[in-house]
Design a protein around this motif. Sequence first.
Motif, PDB file in Angstrom:
ATOM      1  N   MET A  26      41.134  43.983  44.547  1.00  0.00           N
ATOM      2  CA  MET A  26      40.078  44.971  44.690  1.00  0.00           C
ATOM      3  C   MET A  26      38.846  44.502  43.929  1.00  0.00           C
ATOM      4  O   MET A  26      38.946  43.909  42.868  1.00  0.00           O
ATOM      5  N   LYS A  27      37.670  44.779  44.479  1.00  0.00           N
ATOM      6  CA  LYS A  27      36.412  44.431  43.833  1.00  0.00           C
ATOM      7  C   LYS A  27      35.853  45.667  43.134  1.00  0.00           C
ATOM      8  O   LYS A  27      36.040  46.792  43.596  1.00  0.00           O
ATOM      9  N   ASP A  30      34.110  48.337  45.046  1.00  0.00           N
ATOM     10  CA  ASP A  30      34.917  49.209  45.898  1.00  0.00           C
ATOM     11  C   ASP A  30      35.478  50.430  45.171  1.00  0.00           C
ATOM     12  O   ASP A  30      36.118  51.272  45.799  1.00  0.00           O
ATOM     13  N   ILE A  31      35.253  50.528  43.873  1.00  0.00           N
ATOM     14  CA  ILE A  31      35.842  51.621  43.096  1.00  0.00           C
ATOM     15  C   ILE A  31      35.446  53.006  43.620  1.00  0.00           C
ATOM     16  O   ILE A  31      36.322  53.848  43.827  1.00  0.00           O
ATOM     17  N   PHE A  34      37.356  53.666  46.788  1.00  0.00           N
ATOM     18  CA  PHE A  34      38.780  53.817  46.478  1.00  0.00           C
ATOM     19  C   PHE A  34      39.057  55.226  45.954  1.00  0.00           C
ATOM     20  O   PHE A  34      39.959  55.915  46.433  1.00  0.00           O
ATOM     21  N   PHE A  75      42.569  48.163  49.828  1.00  0.00           N
ATOM     22  CA  PHE A  75      41.734  47.792  48.678  1.00  0.00           C
ATOM     23  C   PHE A  75      42.311  46.649  47.860  1.00  0.00           C
ATOM     24  O   PHE A  75      41.578  45.984  47.143  1.00  0.00           O
ATOM     25  N   ASP A  77      45.058  44.719  45.033  1.00  0.00           N
ATOM     26  CA  ASP A  77      45.513  44.906  43.659  1.00  0.00           C
ATOM     27  C   ASP A  77      44.336  45.307  42.781  1.00  0.00           C
ATOM     28  O   ASP A  77      43.272  44.710  42.830  1.00  0.00           O
ATOM     29  N   ARG A  78      44.525  46.336  41.977  1.00  0.00           N
ATOM     30  CA  ARG A  78      43.436  46.856  41.141  1.00  0.00           C
ATOM     31  C   ARG A  78      43.753  46.841  39.657  1.00  0.00           C
ATOM     32  O   ARG A  78      42.991  47.372  38.854  1.00  0.00           O
ATOM     33  N   LEU A  81      41.158  45.999  37.155  1.00  0.00           N
ATOM     34  CA  LEU A  81      39.996  46.897  37.096  1.00  0.00           C
ATOM     35  C   LEU A  81      40.299  48.229  36.411  1.00  0.00           C
ATOM     36  O   LEU A  81      39.506  49.168  36.534  1.00  0.00           O
ATOM     37  N   ILE A  85      37.785  51.376  36.611  1.00  0.00           N
ATOM     38  CA  ILE A  85      38.137  52.576  37.370  1.00  0.00           C
ATOM     39  C   ILE A  85      38.068  53.800  36.462  1.00  0.00           C
ATOM     40  O   ILE A  85      37.504  54.830  36.826  1.00  0.00           O
TER      41      ILE A  85
END
Length: 118
Positions: A26-27, A30-31, A34, A75, A77-78, A81, A85
């Motif tokens: 995930m970038k 994109d939070i 998401f 999205f 793997d986060r 982040l 987030i």
Amino acid sequence: MHAVIAILQGETRKEKTLKMAGKQLMKAADIPAFVDRVIKAGCDICAIGHFNYCLGDLEEMMAAEDELQRIGEEFGDRDSLLPEIAAYLRTIGRYIDPGSSITHWSENEKGQQGTSLP
């Protein structure tokens, strides 16, 4: 030494391993999308402190299990982040600080203005 080089090049060891395994990451950009998708799935996502978050209570997550799976696939793997987030959730008032007397994020001053479930 390779880990240091990877970090200097903007990738952690985990990010590099996930890329090599073909998993999407995930970038940070994109939070917001998401978080919006998780809310629309029926989960009451909120930050816990400054470095973690919770998608919602168990019943919400079980009811939205299929949609949360799709969101995760879309999205990626986060894990890398987590602080970002949590920081975003705090900016929209969706947070609970450990040790606080509040029992729901909407009891925050900002939570009164933050995004809420329909």
